[in-house]
Motif scaffolding. Structure first.
Motif, mmCIF file in Angstrom:
data_model
loop_
_atom_site.group_PDB
_atom_site.id
_atom_site.type_symbol
_atom_site.label_atom_id
_atom_site.label_comp_id
_atom_site.label_asym_id
_atom_site.label_seq_id
_atom_site.Cartn_x
_atom_site.Cartn_y
_atom_site.Cartn_z
ATOM 1 N N VAL A 117 0.829 -1.209 0.000
ATOM 2 C CA VAL A 117 0.000 0.000 0.000
ATOM 3 C C VAL A 117 0.865 1.260 0.000
ATOM 4 O O VAL A 117 0.422 2.328 -0.417
ATOM 5 C CB VAL A 117 -0.994 -0.036 1.185
ATOM 6 N N THR A 118 2.099 1.141 0.414
ATOM 7 C CA THR A 118 2.989 2.299 0.396
ATOM 8 C C THR A 118 3.754 2.402 -0.938
ATOM 9 O O THR A 118 4.763 3.097 -1.028
ATOM 10 C CB THR A 118 3.995 2.236 1.562
ATOM 11 N N SER A 119 3.230 1.702 -1.954
ATOM 12 C CA SER A 119 3.709 1.829 -3.334
ATOM 13 C C SER A 119 5.147 1.371 -3.549
ATOM 14 O O SER A 119 5.824 1.849 -4.455
ATOM 15 C CB SER A 119 3.540 3.277 -3.845
ATOM 16 N N HIS A 120 5.602 0.479 -2.663
ATOM 17 C CA HIS A 120 6.894 -0.166 -2.890
ATOM 18 C C HIS A 120 6.714 -1.662 -2.715
ATOM 19 O O HIS A 120 5.901 -2.099 -1.895
ATOM 20 C CB HIS A 120 7.949 0.330 -1.887
ATOM 21 N N ALA A 121 7.493 -2.436 -3.457
ATOM 22 C CA ALA A 121 7.439 -3.888 -3.280
ATOM 23 C C ALA A 121 8.106 -4.245 -1.956
ATOM 24 O O ALA A 121 9.130 -3.667 -1.595
ATOM 25 C CB ALA A 121 8.162 -4.576 -4.428
ATOM 26 N N LEU A 122 7.510 -5.194 -1.217
ATOM 27 C CA LEU A 122 8.148 -5.661 0.014
ATOM 28 C C LEU A 122 9.322 -6.547 -0.366
ATOM 29 O O LEU A 122 9.163 -7.439 -1.199
ATOM 30 C CB LEU A 122 7.179 -6.482 0.863
#
Lengths: 776, 162
Positions: free
Chosen positions: A399-404
């Motif tokens: 949701v924070t627009s980065h891949a985990l």
């Protein structure tokens, strides 16, 4: 990857266990010094008031009272706030919560100190306590911190903005919405807060006590006493549990004790009795939440709107970072194309909320996991399938627009939990299981957990380790992270052993002492093994760089071919011709090899944009899925938790019995949070449940009979040997899984935890109607 | 001041106590036996559990003046209750170490005293008896399962067949 139950592997005995089972372990309350005095705190009886005048004359005149200090007597800075400088050590003007410290007493017995504290007369202008977070958020409400520039009671504010919410709602086939609530939770570590401060002949202060974060204590003591850090030596004593409750709170009490010791130039001991400890120390943030979630017919999420309001209490303490974690974890480990998350920390006239194992994530988990189940119910889908459909896969944006980073294990935690818990055979749609008095249910919760401090804490996300090899081959390890019961003393020597090629018996840990190493940051955020472990690898590498050439020379071989393991070294082509680690150490000593090294490891930086919430947030994550099986007694409202299946991607299980211990303890503490632990207060905010008789913990009678721990081992990108966090992931999904299982058993929503027997029975009766509960 | 004579861990002691002093105060402050812990001072948490004439009591609720002529066993005296080798631990203590039932350790002295007392009374307790015997000892770290496992293991070693 492997999924071996840890129990099948070797049991490692804890080096601290023997002292603990014989009663020889020394906790802070056991410390005794000659000419020692005892501290007492003059507590405000009012939650909110202005101090007009403090009259300490009578108390000072009492025989055996050596000091009574007020704010005016503080030689340094009257400030102990760890993030925001909003908290005095001794109040000079406003008291902001019941028990706020107005003065300090040192006397020659605990009883006299207590009586002297009661003899201090304080004239207060009493104000109306402000206890409602939502009202306190309104403009023009009375200000709890009028000294701030801000004209409201907002303590922290975070948000995430992602995608297009209108489009998200348009694409949804179903939208579910709920107001949810989580209660405060008291740590109830078995050992109440305690410390001893001793002025040393060289002018330094020696601070010993029960704590998680010696470097926080050092900073607070230096601040109030006006001493440089180098004159404040903090040594951790055996610590009887922390769970976050001994993160920043010891800084408050130990710095007060230090003020007294400095003033009288004698050792002063401070210990809180249980009731004081509950009244005066931090709690898990109670929250009020509003969630709205949209999904397509097949369960695919289209939008999440989340608003979480946390009660910060009277001072900021750790609220800004707790609420940061709530924000980042508010939408769970799922693909959410459109999201709008708003979190607020709000000042009230309660004792400050603070760190508690999970640190804002258990609340967010209750929010999102409750909603995942409601989406499933609305669409008549299996909630396990809904989680699998939305779980982040490698490359997906969170949701924070980065891949985990490295999230391959996430889906597997769900699949393995489904299989091990017998989900497919035993799960039934909500309320569609057994009828009659007892109703069975199953609930699932899936989490991700950002390891260590993340973006807002990066400035202190570095740790060191000091390794010293003695000429007899024994190895001394010093680190900056504390043993609280979680097993640091056990796991880190295992890393040393593996890194150097010795056995764990070679390794002894030195007590944690700020004299040993520079600031290693706090022992929090499930970071000790990762941070200290990496620093150990660094130190061990330096030592091996010096020792390996010597070893190869002594064995008459090439360094590339040298193998060191289990305390022996040999050339790979000739393992029979080995020398011992002890011999190597002696030879190295005689050759003047530098046999000590300081390792240092800095966490990779992470980002978070305060306007959009775009960021990497944490440098790595842990993943877990828990399944709870419960039985609800609809007559009494009592819930029996029968089984927990806990599947964790731990990266690498170095000390499997320790992981089991963390998970079993996390389940117990989470079950308490879900069902029993109900912090009650009177209308003016004074806590009423301040001992074990009124604040109900899970006892041996409530122990979950069957807790299965399954470790998945997908190596983490930055953990030493691939390690991921486990201490907090062990508790985060627990209460949510229990709440989902209750809702599944009775077919009614659970909007609030703790879901006590009283509340559950009332909800059941009002839904079933009078007498409805006695169908059988 | 009241003069009280009693036995602690097999040794006769004579101490002066105030009327309001608890047995826990006397053990810790007058006799220097610091193994028994104070966790609540109201008899709820169990960290100060000791044996008084063979039965478990919370020492924080026993007035010291009342133990005249009694026999008290604390965590420091548990090992010598078992006829093992010189310096050996009690099988309950060994089992707590072996299975990893110890975390922070603060509840452990009281927990072990309760467990030892249980096995003295019932060498092979069933699940319910075991839970009831430990219900007065809170542990915040372990979730109790490893503690139960330790007590079962000790019972086996001591010859019961739990």
């Amino acid at each position: 990857m492997s999924a071996n139950p840890p129990a099948q592997r070797d049991i490692v005995r804890r080096p601290d266990a023997r002292a603990k089972v014989t009663g020889k372990a020394v906790y802070a309350a056991d410390l005794i010094r000659s000419s020692m005095l005892f501290a007492s705190i003059v507590e405000s009886p009012h939650p909110f008031a202005r101090v007009r005048h403090v009259d300490a004359a009578d108390a000072r005149a009492m025989d055996g009272v050596e000091a009574v200090l007020t704010a005016a007597d503080i030689p340094g800075r009257n400030q102990i706030g760890v993030i925001q400088k909003d908290q005095p050590a001794i109040v000079s003007d406003w008291v902001r919560h019941p028990g706020d410290c107005v003065a300090l007493v040192a006397a020659d017995s605990p009883d006299l100190a207590h009586r002297a504290a009661q003899a201090v007369r304080v004239d207060y202008e009493v104000l109306e306590p402000q206890l409602d977070t939502l009202k306190n958020l309104e403009r023009n409400h009375p200000l709890i911190h009028p000294e701030r520039d801000q004209r409201d009671n907002l303590c922290s504010r975070h948000k995430i903005r992602r995608g297009d919410m209108e489009a998200g709602w348009r694409e949804a086939d179903v939208v579910v919405e709920a107001d949810l609530e989580t209660g405060a939770q008291e740590h109830m570590y078995l050992e109440p807060m305690a410390c001893l401060v001793t002025p040393e002949p060289d002018g330094r202060l020696r601070v010993e006590g029960s704590m998680q974060c010696p470097y926080y204590v050092q900073a607070a003591v230096a601040s109030v006493t006006g001493l440089p850090f180098s004159k404040v030596r903090v040594i951790q004593g055996t610590t009887g549990g922390g769970f976050g409750g001994k993160e920043d709170t010891p800084s408050e009490f130990f710095s007060r004790c230090a003020l007294l010791a400095q003033a009288v130039d004698r050792p002063v001991k401070l210990f809180l009795d249980r009731e004081q400890d509950v009244r005066l120390t931090s709690k898990r943030h109670p929250t009020r939440m509003h969630y709205r979630v949209g999904a397509k017919q097949d369960g695919t999420l289209t939008a999440i709107e989340a608003r979480i309001v946390g009660d910060a209490g009277a001072y900021a303490t750790l609220t800004p970072v707790v609420m940061y974690r709530s924000t980042v974890h508010a939408c769970g480990p799922y693909r959410v194309p459109n999201a709008c998350v708003d979190t607020f920390g709000v000042y009230t006239n309660r004792v400050p909320s603070g760190a508690f194992r999970g640190f804002g994530a258990p609340q967010a988990c209750f929010g999102i996991e409750t909603m995942m189940d409601r989406v499933a119910t609305a669409l008549q889908l299996d909630p396990c399938e809904v989680r699998l459909r939305n779980a982040l896969r490698p490359g997906d944006e969170a949701v924070t627009s980065h891949a985990l980073p490295s999230c391959d294990g996430l889906e597997d935690t769900i699949r393995v939990a489904r299989e091990r818990s017998g989900w497919s055979q035993n799960w039934h749609p909500p309320g569609a299981g057994s009828t009659g008095r007892y109703r069975d249910g199953m609930g699932m919760a899936t989490i991700h957990y950002g390891n260590s401090l993340g973006s807002p804490g990066w400035y202190l996300d570095a740790s060191g380790a000091h390794l010293q090899v003695n000429r007899d081959g024994s190895v001394a390890l010093a680190i900056g992270h504390t043993e609280l019961g979680q097993g640091v003393l056990t796991v880190l020597p295992l890393i040393v052993a593996q890194a150097l090629g010795v056995t764990r018996e070679h390794v002894t840990m030195r007590p944690v002492d700020t004299d040993n190493l520079p600031d290693c940051g706090p022992t929090v955020a499930s970071r000790a093994t990762i941070m200290s472990g990496n620093a150990i690898l660094d130190a061990a590498g330096q030592l091996l760089d010096r020792l390996r050439p010597l070893g190869a020379k002594l064995l008459d071989g090439e360094e590339d071919e040298l193998q060191i393991e289990e305390g022996k070294l040999y050339i790979r082509s000739d393992p029979e011709n080995f020398m011992t680690w002890e011999e190597l150490a002696e030879e190295a000593f005689l050759a003047n090899v530098h046999l000590a090294a300081v390792g240092w490891w800095v966490a990779p930086p992470s980002t978070f944009d305060s306007e959009t919430g775009v960021g990497t947030c944490y440098f790595q994550y842990a993943y877990a899925t828990h399944v709870a099986r419960v039985q609800v007694d609809t007559w009494t409202g009592k819930v029996r938790v029968e089984k927990f299946t806990c599947v964790h991607d731990v990266g690498r299980a170095i000390y499997p019995a320790g992981i089991e211990g963390q998970v079993e303890g996390g389940v117990s503490q989470g079950v308490g949070y879900a069902l029993l632990e109900d912090l009650r207060e009177n209308p003016s905010g004074h806590i009423l449940t301040h001992n074990f008789s009124t604040y109900i913990l899970p006892s041996a009678m409530e122990a979950v009979p069957d807790v299965e721990t399954v470790c998945l081992e997908y190596p983490a990108p930055h953990g030493p040997l691939g390690v991921r966090s486990v201490g907090e992931p062990a508790i985060i999904p627990v209460a949510s899984a229990v709440a989902c299982a209750i809702a599944n058993a009775i077919g009614l929503p659970v909007d609030r935890i703790p879901c006590t027997a009283e509340r559950l029975r009332l909800a059941w009766r009002s839904a079933a109607g009078e007498g409805g509960e006695i169908e059988a | 001041m009241i003069l009280v004579s009693f036995e602690v861990n097999g040794t006769a002691v004579r101490v002066e106590v105030e009327p309001q002093d608890t047995l826990l105060d006397v053990l810790r402050q007058s006799l220097g036996l610091l193994g028994s812990k104070e966790g609540c001072a109201e008899g709820e948490c169990g960290a100060c559990t000791v044996l008084l004439d063979g039965l478990p009591v919370t020492a924080c609720l026993v007035l010291a003046a009342k133990v005249e002529g009694c026999s008290v066993t604390t965590i420091e005296g548990v090992a010598s209750m078992w006829k093992g080798e010189e310096g050996a631990l009690h099988p309950v203590q060994e089992a707590f170490i072996d299975v990893g039932a110890v975390q922070c350790g603060y509840c452990i002295p009281g927990m072990i005293v309760s467990a030892v007392s249980l096995l003295e009374r019932d060498p092979s307790p069933d699940e319910k008896t075991l839970r009831q015997a430990l219900a007065g000892n809170f542990c915040r770290c372990t979730g109790y399962n490893k503690i139960f496992e330790a007590v079962r293991r000790a019972a086996n070693r001591m010859g019961g067949d739990l």
